[in-house]
Design a protein around this motif. Structure first.
Motif, PDB file in Angstrom:
ATOM      1  N   PRO A  16       4.452  -9.504  -3.456  1.00 23.48           N
ATOM      2  CA  PRO A  16       5.439  -9.338  -2.384  1.00 23.48           C
ATOM      3  C   PRO A  16       5.941 -10.717  -1.953  1.00 23.48           C
ATOM      4  O   PRO A  16       5.146 -11.647  -1.816  1.00 23.48           O
ATOM      5  N   PHE A  17       7.249 -10.854  -1.757  1.00 20.59           N
ATOM      6  CA  PHE A  17       7.740 -12.172  -1.393  1.00 20.59           C
ATOM      7  C   PHE A  17       8.454 -12.247  -0.055  1.00 20.59           C
ATOM      8  O   PHE A  17       8.996 -13.274   0.292  1.00 20.59           O
ATOM      9  N   ASN A  18       8.446 -11.209   0.729  1.00 22.39           N
ATOM     10  CA  ASN A  18       8.940 -11.322   2.101  1.00 22.39           C
ATOM     11  C   ASN A  18       8.155 -10.406   3.041  1.00 22.39           C
ATOM     12  O   ASN A  18       8.702  -9.846   3.975  1.00 22.39           O
ATOM     13  N   ASN A  19       6.844 -10.308   2.787  1.00 20.46           N
ATOM     14  CA  ASN A  19       6.017  -9.459   3.639  1.00 20.46           C
ATOM     15  C   ASN A  19       5.901 -10.060   5.039  1.00 20.46           C
ATOM     16  O   ASN A  19       6.065 -11.263   5.234  1.00 20.46           O
ATOM     17  N   GLN A  20       5.637  -9.194   5.993  1.00 23.63           N
ATOM     18  CA  GLN A  20       5.546  -9.576   7.395  1.00 23.63           C
ATOM     19  C   GLN A  20       4.128  -9.324   7.897  1.00 23.63           C
ATOM     20  O   GLN A  20       3.383  -8.544   7.297  1.00 23.63           O
ATOM     21  N   PRO A  21       3.725  -9.956   8.984  1.00 20.22           N
ATOM     22  CA  PRO A  21       2.400  -9.662   9.547  1.00 20.22           C
ATOM     23  C   PRO A  21       2.273  -8.164   9.839  1.00 20.22           C
ATOM     24  O   PRO A  21       3.192  -7.539  10.350  1.00 20.22           O
ATOM     25  N   GLY A  22       1.158  -7.600   9.469  1.00 20.99           N
ATOM     26  CA  GLY A  22       0.933  -6.166   9.653  1.00 20.99           C
ATOM     27  C   GLY A  22       1.199  -5.353   8.409  1.00 20.99           C
ATOM     28  O   GLY A  22       0.756  -4.208   8.316  1.00 20.99           O
ATOM     29  N   ASP A  23       1.922  -5.909   7.427  1.00 17.91           N
ATOM     30  CA  ASP A  23       2.138  -5.196   6.167  1.00 17.91           C
ATOM     31  C   ASP A  23       0.828  -5.144   5.396  1.00 17.91           C
ATOM     32  O   ASP A  23       0.106  -6.136   5.309  1.00 17.91           O
ATOM     33  N   GLU A  24       0.537  -3.991   4.808  1.00 20.77           N
ATOM     34  CA  GLU A  24      -0.674  -3.829   4.025  1.00 20.77           C
ATOM     35  C   GLU A  24      -0.317  -3.985   2.552  1.00 20.77           C
ATOM     36  O   GLU A  24       0.431  -3.191   2.007  1.00 20.77           O
ATOM     37  N   LEU A  25      -0.853  -5.026   1.942  1.00 18.05           N
ATOM     38  CA  LEU A  25      -0.519  -5.367   0.562  1.00 18.05           C
ATOM     39  C   LEU A  25      -1.536  -4.794  -0.407  1.00 18.05           C
ATOM     40  O   LEU A  25      -2.709  -4.633  -0.076  1.00 18.05           O
ATOM     41  N   GLN A  26      -1.072  -4.520  -1.612  1.00 22.41           N
ATOM     42  CA  GLN A  26      -1.927  -4.060  -2.701  1.00 22.41           C
ATOM     43  C   GLN A  26      -1.287  -4.564  -3.997  1.00 22.41           C
ATOM     44  O   GLN A  26      -0.427  -3.915  -4.575  1.00 22.41           O
ATOM     45  N   ARG A  27      -1.715  -5.721  -4.437  1.00 24.55           N
ATOM     46  CA  ARG A  27      -1.055  -6.385  -5.556  1.00 24.55           C
ATOM     47  C   ARG A  27      -1.279  -5.680  -6.895  1.00 24.55           C
ATOM     48  O   ARG A  27      -0.414  -5.705  -7.751  1.00 24.55           O
ATOM     49  N   PHE A  28      -2.439  -5.083  -7.112  1.00 22.29           N
ATOM     50  CA  PHE A  28      -2.699  -4.342  -8.346  1.00 22.29           C
ATOM     51  C   PHE A  28      -2.672  -2.851  -8.030  1.00 22.29           C
ATOM     52  O   PHE A  28      -3.345  -2.401  -7.109  1.00 22.29           O
ATOM     53  N   GLN A  29      -1.894  -2.094  -8.809  1.00 23.94           N
ATOM     54  CA  GLN A  29      -1.798  -0.649  -8.598  1.00 23.94           C
ATOM     55  C   GLN A  29      -1.776   0.053  -9.946  1.00 23.94           C
ATOM     56  O   GLN A  29      -1.361  -0.518 -10.942  1.00 23.94           O
ATOM     57  N   PHE A  30      -2.234   1.297  -9.959  1.00 34.55           N
ATOM     58  CA  PHE A  30      -2.171   2.090 -11.181  1.00 34.55           C
ATOM     59  C   PHE A  30      -1.816   3.526 -10.838  1.00 34.55           C
ATOM     60  O   PHE A  30      -1.990   3.978  -9.717  1.00 34.55           O
ATOM     61  N   LEU A  31      -1.317   4.228 -11.841  1.00 32.24           N
ATOM     62  CA  LEU A  31      -0.864   5.595 -11.670  1.00 32.24           C
ATOM     63  C   LEU A  31      -1.182   6.374 -12.944  1.00 32.24           C
ATOM     64  O   LEU A  31      -0.908   5.897 -14.053  1.00 32.24           O
ATOM     65  N   LEU A  32      -1.757   7.531 -12.786  1.00 35.46           N
ATOM     66  CA  LEU A  32      -1.994   8.437 -13.897  1.00 35.46           C
ATOM     67  C   LEU A  32      -1.057   9.617 -13.726  1.00 35.46           C
ATOM     68  O   LEU A  32      -1.105  10.311 -12.708  1.00 35.46           O
ATOM     69  N   GLU A  46       0.839  -1.210   0.000  1.00 32.33           N
ATOM     70  CA  GLU A  46       0.000   0.000   0.000  1.00 32.33           C
ATOM     71  C   GLU A  46       0.870   1.255   0.000  1.00 32.33           C
ATOM     72  O   GLU A  46       1.962   1.269   0.564  1.00 32.33           O
ATOM     73  N   ASP A  47       0.363   2.321  -0.611  1.00 27.33           N
ATOM     74  CA  ASP A  47       1.070   3.602  -0.633  1.00 27.33           C
ATOM     75  C   ASP A  47       1.417   4.063   0.777  1.00 27.33           C
ATOM     76  O   ASP A  47       0.553   4.103   1.658  1.00 27.33           O
ATOM     77  N   ASN A  48       2.683   4.413   0.973  1.00 18.61           N
ATOM     78  CA  ASN A  48       3.190   4.994   2.226  1.00 18.61           C
ATOM     79  C   ASN A  48       2.949   4.126   3.456  1.00 18.61           C
ATOM     80  O   ASN A  48       2.956   4.626   4.572  1.00 18.61           O
ATOM     81  N   GLN A  49       2.737   2.834   3.284  1.00 13.78           N
ATOM     82  CA  GLN A  49       2.488   1.975   4.436  1.00 13.78           C
ATOM     83  C   GLN A  49       3.728   1.247   4.909  1.00 13.78           C
ATOM     84  O   GLN A  49       3.691   0.579   5.930  1.00 13.78           O
ATOM     85  N   LEU A  50       4.824   1.363   4.194  1.00 16.21           N
ATOM     86  CA  LEU A  50       6.089   0.868   4.708  1.00 16.21           C
ATOM     87  C   LEU A  50       6.750   2.040   5.419  1.00 16.21           C
ATOM     88  O   LEU A  50       6.605   3.179   5.010  1.00 16.21           O
ATOM     89  N   GLY A  51       7.452   1.753   6.431  1.00 14.53           N
ATOM     90  CA  GLY A  51       8.114   2.833   7.143  1.00 14.53           C
ATOM     91  C   GLY A  51       8.429   2.405   8.543  1.00 14.53           C
ATOM     92  O   GLY A  51       7.964   1.359   9.000  1.00 14.53           O
ATOM     93  N   ASP A  52       9.215   3.190   9.186  1.00 16.98           N
ATOM     94  CA  ASP A  52       9.576   2.876  10.560  1.00 16.98           C
ATOM     95  C   ASP A  52       8.314   2.819  11.393  1.00 16.98           C
ATOM     96  O   ASP A  52       7.549   3.773  11.443  1.00 16.98           O
ATOM     97  N   LEU A  53       8.085   1.703  12.022  1.00 15.36           N
ATOM     98  CA  LEU A  53       6.859   1.532  12.788  1.00 15.36           C
ATOM     99  C   LEU A  53       7.030   1.951  14.244  1.00 15.36           C
ATOM    100  O   LEU A  53       6.169   1.715  15.065  1.00 15.36           O
ATOM    101  N   ARG A  54       8.154   2.575  14.554  1.00 11.64           N
ATOM    102  CA  ARG A  54       8.382   3.003  15.923  1.00 11.64           C
ATOM    103  C   ARG A  54       8.287   4.511  16.030  1.00 11.64           C
ATOM    104  O   ARG A  54       8.707   5.233  15.146  1.00 11.64           O
ATOM    105  N   ARG A  55       7.752   4.972  17.131  1.00  9.60           N
ATOM    106  CA  ARG A  55       7.767   6.396  17.445  1.00  9.60           C
ATOM    107  C   ARG A  55       8.267   6.493  18.869  1.00  9.60           C
ATOM    108  O   ARG A  55       7.695   5.899  19.770  1.00  9.60           O
TER     109      ARG A  55
END
Length: 143
Positions: free
Chosen positions: A123-139, A26-35
């Motif tokens: 995705p081939f090494n996703n972890q629990p909690g990762d939000e996947l979106q296999r089909f994506q498009f961009l204009l 998912e857009d912007n869903q990877l990132g440091d999960l700590r604050r």
């Protein structure tokens, strides 16, 4: 860091995921999960989104080729790709085991209204909690 050692505002933090960085997530869903603030460690912000980080690493390899059934058409092209990356709180927090990766195929059409890109990624090494979106498009442009 922000000016004077202050924390950077949310719009200055780095994120990854989506068709412009690591496809299949998912857009912007990877990132440091700590604050880290006042001794507390939180994994998500108040909207349940990743908090972001100060160090982003991404890697993308893409092989373009003409569409098999439209080889004489320069406006449409296909590609296969491999994307990898993630965002970390700081450079010292980088761990190769936390890098997410995906592979897939994409089609780009240079239409009269602008480029349209479609991708299907696995995705081939996703972890629990990762939000996947296999089909994506961009204009629009992807730079």
């Amino acid at each position: 860091d922000g000016y004077g050692g202050d924390d950077v505002p949310f719009y200055e933090r780095l994120f990854a995921g989506g068709i412009r960085s690591v496809r299949g997530y998912e857009d912007n869903q990877l990132g440091d999960l700590r604050r880290i603030r006042d001794g507390d460690v939180a994994t998500r912000d108040s909207n349940d989104d990743p908090y972001g980080g100060r160090f982003r690493t991404t890697l993308s390899g893409e092989l373009f080729f003409p569409m098999p059934f439209a080889a004489d058409n320069d406006a449409v092209r296909m590609s296969t790709f491999v994307d990898a990356g993630n965002v970390f709180h700081d450079v010292s927090d980088f761990e190769t085991s936390e890098v997410r990766a995906s592979a897939g195929v994409a089609v780009t059409w240079f239409s009269p209204v602008g480029p349209l890109s479609f991708s299907v990624a696995e995705p081939f090494n996703n972890q629990p909690g990762d939000e996947l979106q296999r089909f994506q498009f961009l204009l629009g442009a992807s730079f």
